[in-house]
Design a protein around this motif. Structure first.
Motif, short mmCIF file in Angstrom:
data_model
loop_
_atom_site.label_atom_id
_atom_site.label_comp_id
_atom_site.label_asym_id
_atom_site.label_seq_id
_atom_site.Cartn_x
_atom_site.Cartn_y
_atom_site.Cartn_z
N TRP A 115 0.85 -1.39 -0.03
CA TRP A 115 0.09 0.06 -0.04
C TRP A 115 0.86 1.20 -0.01
O TRP A 115 1.86 1.26 0.69
CB TRP A 115 -0.71 0.02 1.24
N LEU A 116 0.34 2.11 -0.83
CA LEU A 116 1.03 3.52 -0.88
C LEU A 116 0.11 4.56 -0.33
O LEU A 116 -0.95 4.72 -0.65
CB LEU A 116 1.44 4.04 -2.20
N PRO A 117 0.74 5.48 0.62
CA PRO A 117 -0.04 6.36 1.31
C PRO A 117 -0.54 7.39 0.31
O PRO A 117 0.29 7.73 -0.79
CB PRO A 117 0.69 7.04 2.46
N LEU A 118 -1.40 8.36 0.48
CA LEU A 118 -1.84 9.70 -0.28
C LEU A 118 -0.32 10.25 -0.20
O LEU A 118 0.20 10.57 0.41
CB LEU A 118 -2.90 10.17 0.33
N SER A 119 -0.66 11.08 -1.65
CA SER A 119 0.49 11.92 -1.68
C SER A 119 0.04 13.50 -1.30
O SER A 119 1.16 14.16 -1.06
CB SER A 119 0.69 12.20 -3.35
N SER A 120 -0.83 13.62 -0.96
CA SER A 120 -1.39 14.87 -0.22
C SER A 120 -2.46 14.64 0.57
O SER A 120 -3.14 13.75 0.14
CB SER A 120 -1.60 16.25 -1.40
N GLY A 121 -2.92 15.32 1.41
CA GLY A 121 -4.24 15.18 2.39
C GLY A 121 -4.11 14.01 3.15
O GLY A 121 -5.25 13.66 3.57
N CYS A 122 -3.04 13.54 3.52
CA CYS A 122 -3.25 12.22 4.37
C CYS A 122 -3.64 12.61 5.79
O CYS A 122 -3.31 13.48 6.43
CB CYS A 122 -1.90 11.38 4.17
N PRO A 123 -4.27 11.72 6.38
CA PRO A 123 -4.84 12.05 7.78
C PRO A 123 -3.75 11.51 8.70
O PRO A 123 -2.65 11.22 8.34
CB PRO A 123 -5.93 10.82 7.74
N THR A 153 7.70 13.53 9.54
CA THR A 153 8.39 14.05 8.21
C THR A 153 7.85 14.02 6.94
O THR A 153 7.97 14.42 5.85
CB THR A 153 9.84 13.22 8.11
N ALA A 154 6.39 13.67 7.31
CA ALA A 154 5.43 13.29 6.17
C ALA A 154 5.03 14.72 5.70
O ALA A 154 4.86 15.61 6.34
CB ALA A 154 4.39 12.47 6.29
N THR A 155 4.98 14.83 4.29
CA THR A 155 4.80 16.06 3.45
C THR A 155 3.18 16.02 2.96
O THR A 155 2.74 17.05 2.33
CB THR A 155 5.71 16.50 2.44
N CYS A 156 2.62 14.93 3.23
CA CYS A 156 1.17 14.74 2.77
C CYS A 156 0.07 15.37 3.52
O CYS A 156 -0.87 15.22 3.42
CB CYS A 156 1.28 13.25 2.50
N GLY A 157 0.44 15.83 4.60
CA GLY A 157 -0.39 16.12 5.80
C GLY A 157 -0.14 17.31 6.40
O GLY A 157 -0.17 17.39 7.69
N THR A 158 0.23 18.32 5.72
CA THR A 158 0.54 19.62 6.50
C THR A 158 -0.74 20.52 6.77
O THR A 158 -0.57 21.38 7.55
CB THR A 158 1.39 20.50 5.22
N GLU A 159 -1.96 20.02 6.33
CA GLU A 159 -3.15 20.69 6.52
C GLU A 159 -3.54 20.42 7.89
O GLU A 159 -3.12 19.53 8.55
CB GLU A 159 -4.33 20.42 5.37
#
Length: 182
Positions: A115-123, A153-159
């Motif tokens: 499985w690959l996580p979302l590239s943006s907007g990940c929870p 360090t993930a950049t997919c959940g900056t929101e």
């Protein structure tokens, strides 16, 4: 697709994505604990890094596997190259949002699902959830993995993430389940 070809398609239908329930007429899920467990080869997730998942337990014939955030029925991320005897299932508008069986051949715990996580907007956290069928008549719902937290360090959940009552209750329930297994 012709109706004859549709009849040959095996696996969970897209209508099962939200409830994870197979459409086996006259058959209900098993009430006792599942003999299956989802083994996840990671403690956290970050975009771009694949996560390996295995279904541990006896051989099985049917499967529906998704990644979700608690309190949501949306399939998150994408699955990569499903192993033999399985295929992608479009869930939540995502063509690779879930993995299901492609035939009734026996599958073993040697099968690995990537499985690959979302590239943006990940929870902030996810868990894997599965329905596993030993046979048409014998299946278990809501088999859940441990919680995986988004790596700092993930950049997919900056929101900004907003905690909802459903999310908090779901997380607490899952933690209680984990504590009861110790």
């Amino acid at each position: 697709m012709t109706s004859a070809r549709k009849a040959n398609v095996v696996g969970a239908p897209a209508s099962a994505c939200k409830t994870m329930k197979p459409i086996h007429m006259g058959v209900h899920s098993q009430p006792h604990p599942a003999p299956y467990e989802l083994l996840v080869w990671a403690h956290s997730f970050t975009n771009g890094w694949p996560i390996t998942v295995q279904v541990l337990g006896p051989e099985y014939r049917g499967l529906l596997l998704e990644a979700r955030m608690f309190g949501s029925t949306a399939a998150l991320g994408t699955w990569q190259s499903p192993p033999n005897n399985t295929r992608f299932l479009q869930c939540s508008g995502n063509p690779q949002g879930a993995v299901t069986h492609s035939n009734m051949e026996l599958k073993t715990s040697l099968a690995t699902y990537t499985w690959l996580p979302l590239s943006s907007g990940c929870p902030p956290f996810i868990a894997f959830i599965a329905t596993v069928a030993h046979s048409r008549e014998t299946y278990w719902l809501n088999i859940k993995s441990k919680i995986l937290w988004r790596d700092p360090t993930a950049t997919c959940g900056t929101e900004k993430f907003t905690w909802t009552a459903t999310t908090v209750i779901g997380l607490l329930f899952h933690l209680l389940l984990l504590l009861s297994c110790i």
